[in-house]
Design a protein around this motif. Structure first.
Motif, PDB file in Angstrom:
ATOM      1  N   GLY A  43       5.961  50.668  81.321  1.00 13.05           N
ATOM      2  CA  GLY A  43       5.536  51.488  80.188  1.00 13.05           C
ATOM      3  C   GLY A  43       5.474  52.959  80.542  1.00 13.05           C
ATOM      4  N   LEU A  44       4.936  53.251  81.702  1.00 13.76           N
ATOM      5  CA  LEU A  44       4.900  54.644  82.157  1.00 13.76           C
ATOM      6  C   LEU A  44       6.309  55.170  82.395  1.00 13.76           C
ATOM      7  CD1 LEU A  44       1.957  54.508  84.729  1.00 13.76           C
ATOM      8  CD2 LEU A  44       1.927  55.527  82.459  1.00 13.76           C
ATOM      9  N   ALA A  45       7.130  54.371  83.082  1.00 12.84           N
ATOM     10  CA  ALA A  45       8.496  54.801  83.384  1.00 12.84           C
ATOM     11  C   ALA A  45       9.339  54.930  82.116  1.00 12.84           C
ATOM     12  CB  ALA A  45       9.153  53.813  84.351  1.00 12.84           C
ATOM     13  N   GLY A  46       9.176  54.002  81.190  1.00 16.40           N
ATOM     14  CA  GLY A  46       9.952  54.044  79.950  1.00 16.40           C
ATOM     15  C   GLY A  46       9.627  55.260  79.105  1.00 16.40           C
ATOM     16  N   THR A  47       8.361  55.610  79.040  1.00 15.65           N
ATOM     17  CA  THR A  47       7.970  56.795  78.282  1.00 15.65           C
ATOM     18  C   THR A  47       8.459  58.060  78.970  1.00 15.65           C
ATOM     19  OG1 THR A  47       6.028  55.621  77.489  1.00 15.65           O
ATOM     20  CG2 THR A  47       6.030  57.998  77.226  1.00 15.65           C
ATOM     21  N   TRP A  48       8.407  58.082  80.291  1.00 19.57           N
ATOM     22  CA  TRP A  48       8.907  59.233  81.031  1.00 19.57           C
ATOM     23  C   TRP A  48      10.409  59.401  80.795  1.00 19.57           C
ATOM     24  CZ3 TRP A  48      12.264  59.355  85.346  1.00 19.57           C
ATOM     25  CH2 TRP A  48      12.404  60.614  85.930  1.00 19.57           C
ATOM     26  N   LEU A  49      11.149  58.292  80.876  1.00 22.72           N
ATOM     27  CA  LEU A  49      12.594  58.358  80.636  1.00 22.72           C
ATOM     28  C   LEU A  49      12.913  58.753  79.200  1.00 22.72           C
ATOM     29  CD1 LEU A  49      13.892  55.252  82.620  1.00 22.72           C
ATOM     30  CD2 LEU A  49      14.296  57.662  83.136  1.00 22.72           C
ATOM     31  N   ALA A  50      12.152  58.253  78.238  1.00 18.25           N
ATOM     32  CA  ALA A  50      12.378  58.615  76.837  1.00 18.25           C
ATOM     33  C   ALA A  50      12.150  60.104  76.620  1.00 18.25           C
ATOM     34  CB  ALA A  50      11.473  57.793  75.920  1.00 18.25           C
ATOM     35  N   GLY A  51      11.230  60.681  77.369  1.00 20.99           N
ATOM     36  CA  GLY A  51      10.964  62.111  77.273  1.00 20.99           C
ATOM     37  C   GLY A  51      12.093  62.958  77.819  1.00 20.99           C
ATOM     38  N   MET A  52      12.971  62.361  78.621  1.00 24.16           N
ATOM     39  CA  MET A  52      14.111  63.081  79.190  1.00 24.16           C
ATOM     40  C   MET A  52      15.307  63.108  78.238  1.00 24.16           C
ATOM     41  SD  MET A  52      13.001  63.953  82.125  1.00 24.16           S
ATOM     42  CE  MET A  52      13.694  63.866  83.732  1.00 24.16           C
ATOM     43  N   ILE A  53      15.293  62.250  77.226  1.00 23.35           N
ATOM     44  CA  ILE A  53      16.416  62.152  76.291  1.00 23.35           C
ATOM     45  C   ILE A  53      16.239  63.184  75.183  1.00 23.35           C
ATOM     46  CG2 ILE A  53      17.619  60.659  74.653  1.00 23.35           C
ATOM     47  CD1 ILE A  53      16.637  58.283  76.352  1.00 23.35           C
ATOM     48  N   PRO A  54      17.235  64.058  74.986  1.00 22.80           N
ATOM     49  CA  PRO A  54      17.117  65.051  73.908  1.00 22.80           C
ATOM     50  C   PRO A  54      16.930  64.362  72.554  1.00 22.80           C
ATOM     51  CG  PRO A  54      18.949  65.584  75.358  1.00 22.80           C
ATOM     52  CD  PRO A  54      18.457  64.215  75.753  1.00 22.80           C
ATOM     53  N   GLY A  55      15.993  64.842  71.794  1.00 24.17           N
ATOM     54  CA  GLY A  55      15.678  64.249  70.503  1.00 24.17           C
ATOM     55  C   GLY A  55      14.471  63.334  70.584  1.00 24.17           C
ATOM     56  N   LEU A  56      14.380  62.563  71.648  1.00 24.55           N
ATOM     57  CA  LEU A  56      13.212  61.695  71.834  1.00 24.55           C
ATOM     58  C   LEU A  56      12.066  62.434  72.515  1.00 24.55           C
ATOM     59  CD1 LEU A  56      14.654  58.242  72.928  1.00 24.55           C
ATOM     60  CD2 LEU A  56      13.767  58.906  70.721  1.00 24.55           C
ATOM     61  N   ASP A  57      12.379  63.546  73.168  1.00 24.62           N
ATOM     62  CA  ASP A  57      11.337  64.271  73.885  1.00 24.62           C
ATOM     63  C   ASP A  57      10.236  64.773  72.953  1.00 24.62           C
ATOM     64  OD1 ASP A  57      13.085  66.057  72.717  1.00 24.62           O
ATOM     65  OD2 ASP A  57      13.093  67.462  74.397  1.00 24.62           O
ATOM     66  N   THR A  58      10.583  65.125  71.725  1.00 24.96           N
ATOM     67  CA  THR A  58       9.546  65.563  70.787  1.00 24.96           C
ATOM     68  C   THR A  58       8.756  64.376  70.244  1.00 24.96           C
ATOM     69  OG1 THR A  58      11.139  65.523  68.971  1.00 24.96           O
ATOM     70  CG2 THR A  58      10.796  67.622  70.086  1.00 24.96           C
ATOM     71  N   LEU A  59       9.375  63.215  70.190  1.00 26.99           N
ATOM     72  CA  LEU A  59       8.694  62.018  69.690  1.00 26.99           C
ATOM     73  C   LEU A  59       7.616  61.536  70.639  1.00 26.99           C
ATOM     74  CD1 LEU A  59       8.532  59.833  67.503  1.00 26.99           C
ATOM     75  CD2 LEU A  59      10.229  58.545  68.805  1.00 26.99           C
ATOM     76  N   VAL A  60       7.864  61.625  71.930  1.00 25.87           N
ATOM     77  CA  VAL A  60       6.902  61.143  72.922  1.00 25.87           C
ATOM     78  C   VAL A  60       6.211  62.304  73.631  1.00 25.87           C
ATOM     79  CG1 VAL A  60       8.064  58.955  73.287  1.00 25.87           C
ATOM     80  CG2 VAL A  60       8.669  60.899  74.718  1.00 25.87           C
ATOM     81  N   GLY A  61       6.162  63.469  72.976  1.00 27.79           N
ATOM     82  CA  GLY A  61       5.619  64.684  73.573  1.00 27.79           C
ATOM     83  C   GLY A  61       4.176  64.602  74.005  1.00 27.79           C
ATOM     84  N   GLY A  62       3.319  63.948  73.267  1.00 30.34           N
ATOM     85  CA  GLY A  62       1.947  63.761  73.710  1.00 30.34           C
ATOM     86  C   GLY A  62       0.912  64.490  72.899  1.00 30.34           C
ATOM     87  N   MET A  63       1.066  65.794  72.683  1.00 31.45           N
ATOM     88  CA  MET A  63       0.033  66.548  71.986  1.00 31.45           C
ATOM     89  C   MET A  63       0.635  67.313  70.820  1.00 31.45           C
ATOM     90  SD  MET A  63      -2.472  68.038  74.889  1.00 31.45           S
ATOM     91  CE  MET A  63      -1.224  68.800  75.865  1.00 31.45           C
ATOM     92  N   GLY A  64      -0.172  67.488  69.799  1.00 29.69           N
ATOM     93  CA  GLY A  64       0.246  68.249  68.645  1.00 29.69           C
ATOM     94  C   GLY A  64       0.182  69.741  68.908  1.00 29.69           C
ATOM     95  N   ALA A  65       0.455  70.530  67.898  1.00 32.61           N
ATOM     96  CA  ALA A  65       0.529  71.978  68.060  1.00 32.61           C
ATOM     97  C   ALA A  65      -0.818  72.584  68.413  1.00 32.61           C
ATOM     98  CB  ALA A  65       1.072  72.596  66.784  1.00 32.61           C
ATOM     99  N   ALA A  66      -1.894  72.060  67.890  1.00 28.39           N
ATOM    100  CA  ALA A  66      -3.215  72.649  68.123  1.00 28.39           C
ATOM    101  C   ALA A  66      -3.914  72.075  69.351  1.00 28.39           C
ATOM    102  CB  ALA A  66      -4.086  72.430  66.891  1.00 28.39           C
ATOM    103  N   GLY A  67      -3.219  71.288  70.157  1.00 27.81           N
ATOM    104  CA  GLY A  67      -3.823  70.701  71.332  1.00 27.81           C
ATOM    105  C   GLY A  67      -4.551  69.401  71.045  1.00 27.81           C
ATOM    106  N   SER A  68      -4.528  68.972  69.795  1.00 30.61           N
ATOM    107  CA  SER A  68      -5.173  67.709  69.451  1.00 30.61           C
ATOM    108  C   SER A  68      -4.151  66.580  69.554  1.00 30.61           C
ATOM    109  CB  SER A  68      -5.727  67.773  68.032  1.00 30.61           C
ATOM    110  OG  SER A  68      -4.682  67.979  67.116  1.00 30.61           O
ATOM    111  N   LEU A  69      -4.634  65.371  69.574  1.00 29.44           N
ATOM    112  CA  LEU A  69      -3.733  64.230  69.689  1.00 29.44           C
ATOM    113  C   LEU A  69      -2.904  64.075  68.422  1.00 29.44           C
ATOM    114  CD1 LEU A  69      -6.091  61.644  71.366  1.00 29.44           C
ATOM    115  CD2 LEU A  69      -4.177  62.819  72.403  1.00 29.44           C
ATOM    116  N   ASP A  70      -1.640  63.820  68.606  1.00 27.59           N
ATOM    117  CA  ASP A  70      -0.722  63.617  67.496  1.00 27.59           C
ATOM    118  C   ASP A  70      -0.458  62.116  67.377  1.00 27.59           C
ATOM    119  OD1 ASP A  70       1.253  63.787  65.583  1.00 27.59           O
ATOM    120  OD2 ASP A  70       2.760  64.634  66.932  1.00 27.59           O
ATOM    121  N   ILE A  71      -0.781  61.548  66.227  1.00 27.00           N
ATOM    122  CA  ILE A  71      -0.641  60.103  66.031  1.00 27.00           C
ATOM    123  C   ILE A  71       0.826  59.688  66.157  1.00 27.00           C
ATOM    124  CG2 ILE A  71      -0.955  58.213  64.375  1.00 27.00           C
ATOM    125  CD1 ILE A  71      -3.548  59.288  65.625  1.00 27.00           C
ATOM    126  N   GLY A  72       1.733  60.515  65.672  1.00 23.76           N
ATOM    127  CA  GLY A  72       3.162  60.207  65.784  1.00 23.76           C
ATOM    128  C   GLY A  72       3.618  60.138  67.225  1.00 23.76           C
TER     129      GLY A  72
END
Length: 102
Positions: A43-72
């Motif tokens: 799970g950790l490795a898969g999310t890390w790898l998904a973050g390396m793929i252009p387009g998916l990096d914003t999906l698994v980014g982690g935090m929203g614009a204001a520093g709060s958690l983003d549900i998406g």
């Protein structure tokens, strides 16, 4: 705090993915504990790898614009963790099966 929540989502998603693969493909199962541990690592490795793929990096980014958690982003991390955990558990199960035959 946001990083801890993200890591927990990835670990839980990966553990769930590992256990789903273990239930669906009994020959690949490493036992409940093994599926959970290998799945969590996947799970950790898969999310890390998904973050390396252009387009998916914003999906698994982690935090929203204001520093709060983003549900998406958390949902994206959960799904990528689920897939990564399932894939790593399947690979480990295949290796275990191949070693048992020889």
């Amino acid at each position: 705090m946001e990083m801890v929540v993200s890591l927990l989502v990835q670990l839980i998603g990966g553990g769930a993915g590992g256990n789903v693969i273990g239930q669906l493909a009994k020959k690949l199962s490493l036992g409940t504990a093994g599926n959970s541990i290998v799945g969590a690592i996947g799970g950790l490795a898969g999310t890390w790898l998904a973050g390396m793929i252009p387009g998916l990096d914003t999906l698994v980014g982690g935090m929203g614009a204001a520093g709060s958690l983003d549900i998406g982003a958390l949902a994206g991390q959960g799904v990528s963790g689920l897939v990564g955990g399932g894939v790593l558990t399947a690979i480990a199960g295949l290796i275990k099966s191949a070693m048992a035959k020889s």
